[in-house]
Scaffold this motif. Structure first.
Motif, PDB file in Angstrom:
ATOM      1  N   ALA A   4     -13.388   8.721   5.514  1.00 46.08           N
ATOM      2  CA  ALA A   4     -12.644   9.943   5.262  1.00 46.08           C
ATOM      3  C   ALA A   4     -11.176   9.781   5.660  1.00 46.08           C
ATOM      4  CB  ALA A   4     -13.266  11.115   6.012  1.00 46.08           C
ATOM      5  N   GLU A   5     -10.892   8.793   6.477  1.00 44.67           N
ATOM      6  CA  GLU A   5      -9.521   8.568   6.904  1.00 44.67           C
ATOM      7  C   GLU A   5      -8.662   7.990   5.789  1.00 44.67           C
ATOM      8  OE1 GLU A   5      -8.129   9.321   9.953  1.00 44.67           O
ATOM      9  OE2 GLU A   5      -9.999  10.453  10.053  1.00 44.67           O
ATOM     10  N   HIS A   6      -9.323   7.389   4.816  1.00 42.43           N
ATOM     11  CA  HIS A   6      -8.592   6.778   3.709  1.00 42.43           C
ATOM     12  C   HIS A   6      -8.230   7.866   2.703  1.00 42.43           C
ATOM     13  CE1 HIS A   6      -7.382   3.446   1.109  1.00 42.43           C
ATOM     14  NE2 HIS A   6      -7.927   4.114   0.114  1.00 42.43           N
ATOM     15  N   THR A   7      -6.979   8.294   2.709  1.00 43.51           N
ATOM     16  CA  THR A   7      -6.577   9.404   1.842  1.00 43.51           C
ATOM     17  C   THR A   7      -5.878   8.868   0.594  1.00 43.51           C
ATOM     18  OG1 THR A   7      -4.355   9.664   2.705  1.00 43.51           O
ATOM     19  CG2 THR A   7      -6.139  10.783   3.918  1.00 43.51           C
ATOM     20  N   ILE A   8      -5.491   9.789  -0.265  1.00 41.92           N
ATOM     21  CA  ILE A   8      -4.769   9.411  -1.486  1.00 41.92           C
ATOM     22  C   ILE A   8      -3.502   8.638  -1.145  1.00 41.92           C
ATOM     23  CG2 ILE A   8      -3.617  11.684  -1.600  1.00 41.92           C
ATOM     24  CD1 ILE A   8      -4.581   9.620  -4.692  1.00 41.92           C
ATOM     25  N   VAL A   9      -2.856   9.000  -0.034  1.00 33.14           N
ATOM     26  CA  VAL A   9      -1.617   8.309   0.332  1.00 33.14           C
ATOM     27  C   VAL A   9      -1.897   6.837   0.627  1.00 33.14           C
ATOM     28  CG1 VAL A   9       0.298   8.211   1.978  1.00 33.14           C
ATOM     29  CG2 VAL A   9      -0.587  10.441   1.211  1.00 33.14           C
ATOM     30  N   ASP A  10      -2.965   6.560   1.362  1.00 28.28           N
ATOM     31  CA  ASP A  10      -3.323   5.167   1.648  1.00 28.28           C
ATOM     32  C   ASP A  10      -3.627   4.426   0.345  1.00 28.28           C
ATOM     33  OD1 ASP A  10      -3.281   5.539   4.536  1.00 28.28           O
ATOM     34  OD2 ASP A  10      -5.022   6.822   4.169  1.00 28.28           O
ATOM     35  N   GLU A  11      -4.314   5.116  -0.530  1.00 29.68           N
ATOM     36  CA  GLU A  11      -4.676   4.522  -1.812  1.00 29.68           C
ATOM     37  C   GLU A  11      -3.405   4.143  -2.603  1.00 29.68           C
ATOM     38  OE1 GLU A  11      -7.716   3.860  -2.593  1.00 29.68           O
ATOM     39  OE2 GLU A  11      -7.665   3.439  -4.748  1.00 29.68           O
ATOM     40  N   LEU A  12      -2.450   5.089  -2.631  1.00 27.02           N
ATOM     41  CA  LEU A  12      -1.202   4.842  -3.368  1.00 27.02           C
ATOM     42  C   LEU A  12      -0.443   3.663  -2.764  1.00 27.02           C
ATOM     43  CD1 LEU A  12      -0.059   8.557  -3.862  1.00 27.02           C
ATOM     44  CD2 LEU A  12      -0.990   7.033  -5.624  1.00 27.02           C
ATOM     45  N   LEU A  13      -0.482   3.561  -1.415  1.00 26.99           N
ATOM     46  CA  LEU A  13       0.213   2.461  -0.740  1.00 26.99           C
ATOM     47  C   LEU A  13      -0.442   1.122  -1.054  1.00 26.99           C
ATOM     48  CD1 LEU A  13       1.011   4.246   2.627  1.00 26.99           C
ATOM     49  CD2 LEU A  13       2.699   3.272   1.053  1.00 26.99           C
ATOM     50  N   GLN A  14      -1.724   1.170  -1.416  1.00 23.17           N
ATOM     51  CA  GLN A  14      -2.381  -0.076  -1.839  1.00 23.17           C
ATOM     52  C   GLN A  14      -2.012  -0.436  -3.280  1.00 23.17           C
ATOM     53  OE1 GLN A  14      -6.599   0.136  -1.139  1.00 23.17           O
ATOM     54  NE2 GLN A  14      -6.334   0.141   1.082  1.00 23.17           N
ATOM     55  N   LEU A  15      -1.790   0.606  -4.091  1.00 28.71           N
ATOM     56  CA  LEU A  15      -1.507   0.375  -5.510  1.00 28.71           C
ATOM     57  C   LEU A  15      -0.072  -0.069  -5.756  1.00 28.71           C
ATOM     58  CD1 LEU A  15      -3.222   3.452  -7.248  1.00 28.71           C
ATOM     59  CD2 LEU A  15      -3.912   1.046  -7.390  1.00 28.71           C
ATOM     60  N   LEU A  16       0.860   0.503  -4.984  1.00 28.24           N
ATOM     61  CA  LEU A  16       2.282   0.270  -5.237  1.00 28.24           C
ATOM     62  C   LEU A  16       2.956  -0.243  -3.974  1.00 28.24           C
ATOM     63  CD1 LEU A  16       3.080   3.621  -7.117  1.00 28.24           C
ATOM     64  CD2 LEU A  16       2.747   1.379  -8.157  1.00 28.24           C
ATOM     65  N   PRO A  17       4.080  -0.987  -4.129  1.00 29.84           N
ATOM     66  CA  PRO A  17       4.833  -1.427  -2.952  1.00 29.84           C
ATOM     67  C   PRO A  17       5.297  -0.221  -2.126  1.00 29.84           C
ATOM     68  CG  PRO A  17       5.744  -2.355  -4.989  1.00 29.84           C
ATOM     69  CD  PRO A  17       4.697  -1.386  -5.397  1.00 29.84           C
ATOM     70  N   ALA A  18       5.435  -0.406  -0.854  1.00 30.48           N
ATOM     71  CA  ALA A  18       5.736   0.698   0.066  1.00 30.48           C
ATOM     72  C   ALA A  18       7.046   1.411  -0.291  1.00 30.48           C
ATOM     73  CB  ALA A  18       5.795   0.177   1.499  1.00 30.48           C
ATOM     74  N   ASP A  19       7.993   0.677  -0.888  1.00 23.90           N
ATOM     75  CA  ASP A  19       9.272   1.325  -1.199  1.00 23.90           C
ATOM     76  C   ASP A  19       9.177   2.189  -2.455  1.00 23.90           C
ATOM     77  OD1 ASP A  19       9.030  -0.722  -3.015  1.00 23.90           O
ATOM     78  OD2 ASP A  19      11.117  -1.396  -2.855  1.00 23.90           O
ATOM     79  N   ARG A  20       8.011   2.236  -3.066  1.00 27.54           N
ATOM     80  CA  ARG A  20       7.860   3.123  -4.220  1.00 27.54           C
ATOM     81  C   ARG A  20       6.828   4.213  -3.972  1.00 27.54           C
ATOM     82  NH1 ARG A  20       6.421   0.730  -8.933  1.00 27.54           N
ATOM     83  NH2 ARG A  20       6.204  -1.457  -8.403  1.00 27.54           N
ATOM     84  N   VAL A  21       6.558   4.455  -2.687  1.00 32.19           N
ATOM     85  CA  VAL A  21       5.674   5.563  -2.312  1.00 32.19           C
ATOM     86  C   VAL A  21       6.346   6.346  -1.190  1.00 32.19           C
ATOM     87  CG1 VAL A  21       3.389   6.234  -1.480  1.00 32.19           C
ATOM     88  CG2 VAL A  21       3.649   4.135  -2.842  1.00 32.19           C
ATOM     89  N   LEU A  22       6.602   7.619  -1.393  1.00 35.61           N
ATOM     90  CA  LEU A  22       7.156   8.467  -0.326  1.00 35.61           C
ATOM     91  C   LEU A  22       6.035   9.333   0.217  1.00 35.61           C
ATOM     92  CD1 LEU A  22      10.478   9.780  -1.982  1.00 35.61           C
ATOM     93  CD2 LEU A  22      10.149   7.717  -0.592  1.00 35.61           C
ATOM     94  N   TRP A  23       5.975   9.439   1.556  1.00 34.74           N
ATOM     95  CA  TRP A  23       4.921  10.282   2.136  1.00 34.74           C
ATOM     96  C   TRP A  23       5.373  11.000   3.397  1.00 34.74           C
ATOM     97  CZ3 TRP A  23       3.781   8.512   7.011  1.00 34.74           C
ATOM     98  CH2 TRP A  23       4.170   7.173   7.276  1.00 34.74           C
ATOM     99  N   ARG A  24       6.541  10.582   3.950  1.00 34.32           N
ATOM    100  CA  ARG A  24       7.024  11.268   5.155  1.00 34.32           C
ATOM    101  C   ARG A  24       7.588  12.633   4.767  1.00 34.32           C
ATOM    102  NH1 ARG A  24       8.626   5.972   5.586  1.00 34.32           N
ATOM    103  NH2 ARG A  24       7.721   4.848   7.358  1.00 34.32           N
ATOM    104  N   ASP A  25       7.345  13.596   5.562  1.00 26.27           N
ATOM    105  CA  ASP A  25       7.738  14.973   5.246  1.00 26.27           C
ATOM    106  C   ASP A  25       9.220  15.077   4.893  1.00 26.27           C
ATOM    107  OD1 ASP A  25       6.222  17.227   4.915  1.00 26.27           O
ATOM    108  OD2 ASP A  25       7.186  18.226   6.629  1.00 26.27           O
ATOM    109  N   TYR A  26      10.029  14.339   5.652  1.00 28.65           N
ATOM    110  CA  TYR A  26      11.472  14.369   5.456  1.00 28.65           C
ATOM    111  C   TYR A  26      11.842  13.949   4.028  1.00 28.65           C
ATOM    112  CZ  TYR A  26      16.345  12.988   6.073  1.00 28.65           C
ATOM    113  OH  TYR A  26      17.699  12.840   5.936  1.00 28.65           O
ATOM    114  N   ASP A  27      11.159  12.898   3.531  1.00 29.66           N
ATOM    115  CA  ASP A  27      11.432  12.407   2.177  1.00 29.66           C
ATOM    116  C   ASP A  27      10.897  13.367   1.118  1.00 29.66           C
ATOM    117  OD1 ASP A  27      12.616  10.054   3.078  1.00 29.66           O
ATOM    118  OD2 ASP A  27      10.674   9.070   3.303  1.00 29.66           O
ATOM    119  N   LEU A  28       9.785  13.993   1.426  1.00 26.82           N
ATOM    120  CA  LEU A  28       9.117  14.839   0.428  1.00 26.82           C
ATOM    121  C   LEU A  28       9.899  16.120   0.141  1.00 26.82           C
ATOM    122  CD1 LEU A  28       5.410  14.498   1.615  1.00 26.82           C
ATOM    123  CD2 LEU A  28       6.565  13.252  -0.230  1.00 26.82           C
TER     124      LEU A  28
END
Lengths: 477, 394
Positions: A4-28
């Protein structure tokens, strides 16, 4: 449970390089709004570079049951790119390639992140152009234009985005990548291209667009007509249609808009005019000469105080710069403004403008009018201040009142900005429950899980039942 | 009329009804749907041969009882008309105000507005004005659940809600029955003229057309008759028409062509007659393949006394010919057309019913058939409307 700890955000970070996934509140925070009033923060923002990556993201969202929303430049004015229910915001802003220019077939294939103006400029080398030219064309993307079926001043003669879109590559809500339409002018079967253009990103995500190009016109002339009141200006517009003239563009601005433009970056509009009409005619030299004469004649006959033909390209560009910069100029007069988009039959323009004036008086908000008069597409800008307690609700009410006026005149809730979040609950003003049910069937055919840009276009269940009921059978369409 | 007049591909319906209101028409659909009966909507009945043979046919629902102008305000340059009005009658009414619907399909006089739109019929003017998808601004349809729904509206610019108009255009009545249409109109050009030229070979004609397509000249239509003869139609202010005649004539000469008188009305009437031939084929290819597709059709159908023409500024070509003894001729033509470009297609718009047992008139559907089936399943779940006649067995 660990899983259950593996969320959509973790999944996206596996699919795409980290610089193409924003998830920190400040960035969002940057991605919670577009050009409209509404706001909602996504859970993550991704920047895919290909249709395959978009497909992977969509499939991940489907697996996790997370909603997703496509976004271009975020210039939309109805909340189409706001993740209304959170989830993943899929930014197509980095898919910016012009893939193919096929001048002999008057076609280009582009990615959705290509900026509208850049496409037009790239075609100039081939003496071709891409016609739809929304006022936000310096920033807005072709993908966004397709989503909203955007217009612009020159759509009077040449049509809107749907008339210039020949094919699409789509990522469907099940992740399938599908081409509909293409370089040939038609193909057997339902017109899925026409259905998807203007569906506000609710039927799938467009990852490639086949656009129609046209040869650049031989001659263009721009005419500025000045009027003592908006009624005369409106009757000039009606007069042109009656005289069988269909110019490339007929744009109208009222005194408040004129003054705003002239105080910011002067375009040469007389500040004491109650209304100016900007008319453009284009085509072959002889056609343009004849049309331009006829237009000037009609303007004089309608009581124009002055009629001026731009002498050269510089003056022509200045006149248009004023029009295209009108919204920004209004922005200098007021802390906030609310852009309303409505359509009425051309013959109803004078009566509708009078009603908008009345709404301005009654609500206490100043309203500036700058609009595509030739096709009856109004853009009242309601000036307001978001710091005033309770103002937001009142400004939205004033906008809704204008929509009621348009609907009652036999018009529409939107000419080019879309329904989005902004106007979904006003849909009953022009559509019956059965009409909306028919659209819902299409949504269900494409997106059975309802994850693709949810809470857009369709009225909120329950909230609008009252409106449907009040509207009853009488409204017709 | 008797039910035998409504036979489609040899299948005669058991009954026909001719409602006079949209609501009444919708009730007929709902009743048929409830009873498991198959319905064919019919306008003027001039294009009943389009499509595959119906899988079932019980009831014909005529639209010709719905034949009024609903609203026409010339100053708005729009009209709303019921679907059963004769196409020619609508044009006559608009013509009285100096306006017209810029759609010129080569249809028989009995053809209705609704039928023209449900079959997405078009003609030479599509070069300047586009097709139904560019001219229809609103639709009202009757659905199999008995509802009457609308999409779009009566204004020329409208993005409220899904653009279902596009879906109904050319859907051959397989999703809903069009009962009312709103169109944007155009003023009738103050002057018109026709310019014709004939070339020694196909390449000359092809190059002349390519030059016009890329030029700022703006003919209303660019027609290719066979592979060597071109006809341009121009319209506008008299001085602009003169200029276009001059420039187009010069362009024909530059590319080695000789002037050839052309009568526009005779050309259009000739198309109506050509479409009465036993077999009529439509091919859609990229614009620059217009000349190539005409040559390909002439070659493949050579033994069938073919008449071939094209809207050469659009990439749409037609052939009218005799019935082939071997259907492989048509399959070969289709293969060659498909090779001419991205999503190129060949549709057999008219042919004797037995031939439809050997070849799918629409061709093999592409990968988007899944979506089309899903849409059909939502809008007409029991396949009440024209079952089996459309693409991919829809």
């Amino acid at each position: 449970m660990a899983i259950a700890e593996h969320t959509i955000v973790d999944e996206l970070l596996q699919l795409l390089p980290a610089d193409r996934v924003l998830w920190r509140d400040y960035d969002l925070m940057l991605y919670e709004y577009d050009g409209s009033i509404d706001k909602h923060r996504p859970q993550a923002v991704v920047f895919p570079l290909s249709s395959v990556e978009v497909s992977q993201v969509v499939k991940a969202c489907k697996r996790f049951g997370v909603p997703y929303t496509a976004r271009g430049a975020g210039t939309g004015l109805s909340g189409g790119a706001i993740p209304a229910r959170g989830g993943v915001l899929i930014s197509l802003a980095r898919m910016t390639r012009i893939l193919e220019i096929d001048a002999d077939n008057l076609r280009a294939i582009v990615e959705p992140g290509v900026v509208n103006l850049r496409l037009g400029q790239a075609m100039a080398l081939y003496e071709l152009t891409y016609v739809p030219d929304p006022s936000s064309q310096k920033a807005c993307t072709i993908g966004g234009n397709v989503g909203e079926n955007s217009g612009g001043p020159h759509t009077l003669r040449y049509g809107v985005t749907t008339n210039h879109t020949l094919g699409l590559e789509l990522v469907l809500p099940d992740g399938e990548i599908l081409q509909v339409g293409g370089t040939s002018p038609e193909a057997p079967g339902y017109d899925l291209v026409g259905l998807v253009v203007g569906s506000e990103g609710t039927l799938g995500i467009v990852t490639r667009i086949w656009v129609r190009l046209v040869p650049i016109n031989e001659t263009v002339k721009t005419i500025l007509a000045v009027f003592a009141n908006m009624d005369d200006a409106s009757s000039a517009v009606a007069g042109m249609i009656a005289e069988r003239i269909v110019p490339a563009a007929i744009e109208m601005m009222d005194n408040l808009t004129i003054r705003a433009i002239e105080s910011r970056s002067p375009a040469g509009y007389p500040v004491d005019a109650e209304g100016v009409v900007l008319i453009e005619v284009d085509g072959l030299r002889e056609e343009v000469e004849a049309q331009s004469d006829a237009v000037q004649r009609v303007c004089h006959a309608s009581g124009a105080l002055s009629v001026r033909l731009a002498r050269d390209e510089a003056e022509r560009a200045a006149l248009w710069a004023g029009r295209k910069g009108a919204f920004a100029a209004i922005g200098r007069l007021t802390p906030d403004y609310y852009t309303v988009d409505g359509v009425v039959p051309r013959t109803k323009l004078p009566a509708t403008l009078a009603r908008i004036q009345a709404i301005s008086r009654e609500s206490g908000f100043r309203i500036a009018n700058v609009f595509h008069a030739g096709d009856g597409n109004l853009h009242p800008l309601i000036l307001w201040d978001s710091d005033v307690v309770g103002a937001e609700e009142r400004v939205i009410d004033a906008g809704a009142e204008i929509m009621q006026v348009c609907a009652a005149a036999g018009g529409s809730l939107s000419g080019e900005h879309g329904i989005g979040m902004e106007k979904k609950d006003l849909m009953p003003l022009i559509f019956s429950q059965a009409d909306v049910a028919q659209m819902q069937r299409i949504k269900d055919a494409f997106d059975p899980d309802g994850l693709c840009n949810p809470d857009k276009v369709f009225p909120t269940a329950g909230r609008c039942m009252e409106l449907f009921a009040r509207r009853g059978k009488a409204a017709g369409w | 009329m008797t039910v035998a007049d409504f036979a489609i591909d040899g299948l005669t319906p058991r009954e026909s009804v001719s409602p006079t209101t949209a609501e009444e028409l919708a009730e007929h659909l709902r009743d048929a749907d409830a009873d498991g009966k198959a319905v064919a909507p019919v306008g003027g009945g001039t294009q009943l041969e389009l499509g595959m043979p119906p899988a079932r046919l019980d009831r014909v629902v005529e639209t010709t009882g719905l034949n009024r102008i609903v609203e026409y305000e010339p100053a708005d340059l729009t009209v709303t008309v019921q679907a059963g009005m004769r196409f020619g009658e609508l044009q006559r009414i608009l013509g009285e105000q100096g306006q017209f619907l810029a759609l010129d399909p080569p249809l028989e006089d009995a053809a209705t507005v609704g039928g023209a739109i449900a079959t997405n019929a078009s003609g030479p003017l599509r070069f300047a004005f586009g097709t139904a998808r560019d001219l229809v601004i609103g639709t009202r349809v009757a659905n199999t659940d008995g509802s009457v729904t609308h999409a779009g509206g009566r204004v020329v610019k409208n993005v409220a809600g899904y653009d279902l108009n596009k879906l109904y255009i050319g859907s051959l009545g397989t999703l809903a029955v069009i009962v009312e249409l709103s169109f944007k109109l155009a003023p009738i050009p103050p002057a018109t003229a026709t310019v014709g030229g004939v070339f020694g070979d196909a390449a000359g004609a092809r190059d002349a057309i390519a030059a016009v397509v890329r030029s700022p000249l703006s003919p209303l239509a660019i027609e290719l008759l066979g592979s060597r003869q071109v006809v341009f139609r121009v319209g506008g202010y008299p001085q602009a028409v003169e200029r276009q005649v001059r420039d187009l004539s010069a362009l024909v000469e530059q590319h080695g062509g000789a002037p050839r008188e052309a009568d526009w009305d005779a050309l259009l009437q000739g198309r109506v007659e050509a479409r009465r031939r036993d077999v009529v084929i439509k091919a859609a290819v990229p614009i620059s393949a217009s000349s190539g597709v005409v040559s390909a059709l002439e070659r493949h159908l050579a033994a069938l006394n073919p008449l071939v023409w094209a809207h050469a500024g659009n990439g749409v070509a037609f052939a009218a010919c005799d019935v082939p003894s071997d259907v492989e001729v048509l399959r070969n033509a289709r293969r060659e057309v498909a090779a001419l470009g991205d999503n190129a297609s060949l549709v057999i718009e008219r042919c004797p019913t037995p031939l439809k047992g050997e070849i799918d008139v629409w061709g093999v559907p592409g990968p988007s058939i899944g979506l089309m089936l899903a849409i059909k399943a939502k809008l007409d779940p029991k396949s009440t409307l024209n079952p089996g006649r459309y693409v991919g067995g829809i």
